[in-house]
Structure formats: structure tokens, C-alpha cells
Design an enzyme around this catalytic site. Structure first.
Site, PDB file in Angstrom:
ATOM      1  N   GLU A  96      -5.992 -10.660  -1.837  1.00  0.00           N
ATOM      2  CA  GLU A  96      -6.862 -10.449  -0.668  1.00  0.00           C
ATOM      3  C   GLU A  96      -8.330 -10.368  -1.088  1.00  0.00           C
ATOM      4  OE1 GLU A  96      -5.516  -7.181   1.798  1.00  0.00           O
ATOM      5  OE2 GLU A  96      -3.397  -7.679   1.469  1.00  0.00           O
ATOM      6  N   ASP A 133     -12.056 -10.283  -1.466  1.00  0.00           N
ATOM      7  CA  ASP A 133     -13.361 -10.430  -0.827  1.00  0.00           C
ATOM      8  C   ASP A 133     -14.324  -9.476  -1.508  1.00  0.00           C
ATOM      9  OD1 ASP A 133     -12.629  -8.004   0.472  1.00  0.00           O
ATOM     10  OD2 ASP A 133     -12.286  -8.982   2.402  1.00  0.00           O
ATOM     11  N   GLU A 176       0.815  -1.223   0.000  1.00  0.00           N
ATOM     12  CA  GLU A 176       0.000   0.000   0.000  1.00  0.00           C
ATOM     13  C   GLU A 176       0.846   1.269   0.000  1.00  0.00           C
ATOM     14  OE1 GLU A 176      -2.762  -0.577   3.253  1.00  0.00           O
ATOM     15  OE2 GLU A 176      -3.859  -2.114   2.155  1.00  0.00           O
TER      16      GLU A 176
HETATM   17  C1  XIL Z   1      -6.548  -6.437   7.878  1.00  0.00           C
HETATM   18  C2  XIL Z   1      -6.943  -7.633   8.738  1.00  0.00           C
HETATM   19  O1  XIL Z   1      -7.841  -8.436   8.031  1.00  0.00           O
HETATM   20  C3  XIL Z   1      -7.568  -7.163  10.028  1.00  0.00           C
HETATM   21  O2  XIL Z   1      -7.773  -8.260  10.910  1.00  0.00           O
HETATM   22  C4  XIL Z   1      -6.676  -6.120  10.711  1.00  0.00           C
HETATM   23  O3  XIL Z   1      -7.338  -5.604  11.842  1.00  0.00           O
HETATM   24  C5  XIL Z   1      -6.343  -4.991   9.749  1.00  0.00           C
HETATM   25  O4  XIL Z   1      -5.752  -5.528   8.587  1.00  0.00           O
HETATM   26  N1  XIL Z   1      -5.018  -4.696   3.326  1.00  0.00           N
HETATM   27  C6  XIL Z   1      -4.022  -5.510   3.835  1.00  0.00           C
HETATM   28  C7  XIL Z   1      -4.326  -6.415   4.963  1.00  0.00           C
HETATM   29  O5  XIL Z   1      -2.922  -5.553   3.278  1.00  0.00           O
HETATM   30  O6  XIL Z   1      -3.211  -6.630   5.794  1.00  0.00           O
HETATM   31  C8  XIL Z   1      -5.491  -5.930   5.773  1.00  0.00           C
HETATM   32  O7  XIL Z   1      -5.803  -6.914   6.762  1.00  0.00           O
HETATM   33  C9  XIL Z   1      -6.672  -5.637   4.888  1.00  0.00           C
HETATM   34  C10 XIL Z   1      -6.331  -4.559   3.894  1.00  0.00           C
END
Ligand code: XIL
Length: 361
Positions: A278, A280, A173
Site C-alpha cells: 500500500e 504512498d 492489521e
Molecule cells: C483505506 C481506503 O483507501 C479508503 O478509501 C477507506 O475509506 C479506508 O481504507 N490500510 C488498509 C487499507 O489496509 O484498506 C486502507 O484503505 C488504508 C490503510
């Protein structure tokens, strides 16, 4: 039910009249011709069965709490997924809560679990603006000190898991939506050069691991993905060991970007791996039947958008079940984002993802 079809599938592949020994030999011969990542779970009708058959990864983000306390969770995790990502356990605040005071327990648990179930591990994440321990965030370190701290973190973490993590999100990020560099501890003190340094240090620490830059809202062709594309090209031209781009893919139902496949392809055309890291797909609650059906189509499309591109290494879903998803806690009013519901029943989105992984579907 996808997971009950295992024995049927086996029977279909081996003609009945063959003696058992010959049947076993045939199965073994078939197994070596397939790019199988996880021979343990060869049931072709699971997500991992389809992924194995294509030689790609189907992963899930795993929380330490369900991993250690919910056997219904691990049953699904191990049956369906051939890759895992630590949802939080490999972030800096988890690994080094006080300076020099490491806590490897949860990360080690996941790595051991993965080894026991023939799952690969995606490492997540090293240089990020978030989930930093307060000693680091508030330490007022000089640029020279921060360089040393980041290198030590990379050396220590990749050294510990050398050979056990097939890919690392080295940088996470790092862009704003408009394509400018996002303000962070690293960016503000070290400048953009920290990215090349982090990748070089990571490569030295574990030369076999694929090294990624990971981000969200880069799935479409837009200002943010354009900036990343420019950076990636520049890093490659400089010989920096960048191997892949991770497209987080936190989508809203009905909003898988129409340019996603072409956008992933342009990164793949640079010679980089691309992965959905990631995935969803959140729905405004309560989810209607129509939204769950749309979500299923979205899961299929999103996975095909990656798997249809030459260098797609795989797709990781950010969780297994709606029971533990981060979505309701972060996006108020949204939820139901994953392929399993809170009682581990596969949702329409499970079928969508499964069909996305299965070229015959
Ligand atoms: C999120 C987790 O799912 C949560 O449990 C935590 O509180 C915050 O982070 N982008 C990312 C992940 O790269 O590491 C994040 O994960 C979601 C967004």
C-alpha cells in the site's frame, strides 16, 4: 515522457535490415525468455514494462468510482500497472452489507477489468477490524457463530474469485504498535487462533492463492514487526499455510525506515514472500520542490528495499493519482502522496519508482 518511448524501444531491439516476419519471430523469442507477466504492455519504459522484465508485480489500489467514470485514470492504470488491488470493493462492508445480502458488482468489475488488461489481482481483505458491516460488528455473536461467519465469508469470497486472485490479504492489521494483539471483533472473541484458522480456510478455498498477513508500521525493525516475525515463525512451524507478509508502507516524506530492507529480508529468509502492498508517501501541503524531490528518492528506496530482497513479489501503490488518494481525508494537512498529480502528469516520484523498478537505472 516514459510512455511515449514504446516504439523507440521496439526499434532498438530489432535490427533494421531484418524482414518484418523475422523481426516478429525474434520479438516472440525474446518474449518467451523473459518472465513476462503481461505480454500486452511490453513497453519496457513503463512501470509495468520494468516489472514484467523482472517477473514482479507493480500494482495500484483502484477505486470503483474512477474505474467506472474516468478514462484518463484507466489509461494510466492499464499502461503502467500489471496488478490491481480493490481499494474498498472487496472489504466485508462492501461485499455483504446486510447478512446474506451480497453485492459483488464493484469487485466483479475490477476482476473483469484486470483480466481484460492482463493484470493480476491482489485480494484485500478478509479478517480485519475495520470496514465491517454493522450487522456483523453489532451482532453480538458468540465465538462459535463468529467462527462460522468468518469461514463462510472466506469460503464464499475466495470461492467466487478462485483462480483470479493471485494473493489474498487474509489478515489485516492485527497488531498494536507495542507488538501486542490489537483488539478486534476476531481477536476479542476468538483469540489469536483465528489467524491460523482463517489461513487454513483460505488455503482450502483457493489453494493457488498466496496467503498474506498485511500490516502498517511493520516496515522497520521494531516491536510490531518483531511480534509479527514471532507469529509468522510459529505459524510456519505449525504448518499453517502462510505464504507472505504485506508491508503496507504508508510513509511520510523523508521517513523510509533505514532498517526496512534488513527487516523484509528476515521475513524472506523464513521462506515467505514479501510485498509492499500500500505504498504512498505523504507530504505536508503545499508540497515544495525539495519535498517532491525527496519523495522521488523515497519511492526509489522503498521499492528497492523490497525488490532487493530474494522473495519480493512486488510493490503496490495505494492509488494512482493524487486526485483520488485517501491521504488528505485521513491525514489532515498532508497529501501529494502518489506518483501522478491531479491532472495525471507524472511527478518526480514517478521517476523514482520507475528507477526503483529498473535495475539499470
Ligand atoms: C483505506 C481506503 O483507501 C479508503 O478509501 C477507506 O475509506 C479506508 O481504507 N490500510 C488498509 C487499507 O489496509 O484498506 C486502507 O484503505 C488504508 C490503510
Amino acid at each position: 515522457m516514459p510512455h511515449t518511448a514504446r516504439s523507440h524501444h521496439r526499434r532498438r531491439r530489432v535490427p533494421r535490415p531484418l524482414p518484418l516476419v523475422a523481426a516478429g519471430a525474434l520479438l516472440a523469442a525474446a518474449a518467451v525468455t523473459l518472465p513476462q507477466l503481461t505480454p500486452e504492455a511490453s513497453a519496457a519504459t513503463t512501470l509495468r514494462g520494468y516489472a514484467d522484465a523482472r517477473g514482479v508485480r507493480i500494482g495500484a489500489a483502484v477505486g470503483d468510482s474512477p474505474l467506472t467514470s474516468d478514462s484518463a485514470y484507466t489509461t494510466v492504470l492499464d499502461r503502467e500497472f500489471n496488478s490491481v488491488t480493490a481499494e474498498n470493493a472487496m472489504k466485508w462492508d462492501a461485499l455483504e452489507p446486510s447478512r446474506g445480502g451480497y453485492n459483488w458488482a464493484a469487485a466483479d468489475r475490477l476482476v473483469a477489468h484486470a483480466a481484460a488488461h492482463n493484470q493480476g489481482v491482489r485480494g484485500h481483505t478478509l479478517a480485519w477490524y475495520s470496514q465491517l458491516p454493522s450487522w456483523l460488528k453489532n451482532g453480538n455473536f458468540s465465538a462459535a457463530e463468529l467462527n462460522t461467519i468468518l469461514k463462510k465469508h472466506i469460503d464464499t469470497t475466495l470461492g467466487r474469485y478462485k483462480g483470479k486472485v493471485y494473493a489474498w490479504d487474509v489478515v489485516n492489521e492485527t497488531f498494536n504498535e507495542d507488538g501486542s494483539m490489537r483488539s478486534s471483533l476476531w481477536q476479542d472473541k476468538l483469540g489469536t487462533g483465528y489467524i491460523a484458522n482463517a489461513l487454513r480456510w483460505a488455503h482450502a478455498a483457493d489453494p493457488a492463492a498466496k496467503l498474506y498477513i498485511n500490516d502498517y508500521n511493520i516496515e522497520a525493525d521494531n516491536a510490531k514487526s518483531d511480534a509479527l516475525y514471532t507469529l509468522a515463525k510459529q505459524l510456519l512451524a505449525e504448518g499453517v499455510p502462510l505464504n507472505g507478509i504485506g508491508f503496507q508502507s504508508h510513509f511520510v516524506v523523508g521517513q523510509v525506515p533505514s532498517t526496512m530492507k534488513a527487516n523484509l529480508k528476515r521475513f524472506s529468509d523464513l521462506g515467505l514472500e514479501v510485498s509492499v502492498t500500500e505504498l504512498d508517501i505523504r507530504i505536508p501541503l503545499p508540497a515544495s520542490a525539495a519535498e517532491l524531490a525527496q519523495q522521488s528518492a523515497d519511492y526509489k528506496l522503498a521499492s528497492e528495499n523490497c525488490l532487493g530482497v530474494a522473495r519480493c513479489a512486488g510493490v503496490t501503490v495505494w492509488g494512482v493519482t493524487d486526485k483520488y488518494s485517501w491521504i488528505p481525508g485521513t491525514f489532515s494537512g498532508f497529501g501529494a502522496a502518489l506518483p501522478y498529480n491531479e491532472s495525471y502528469a507524472p511527478k518526480p516520484s514517478y521517476t523514482g519508482l520507475s528507477n526503483g523498478l529498473n535495475p539499470a537505472a
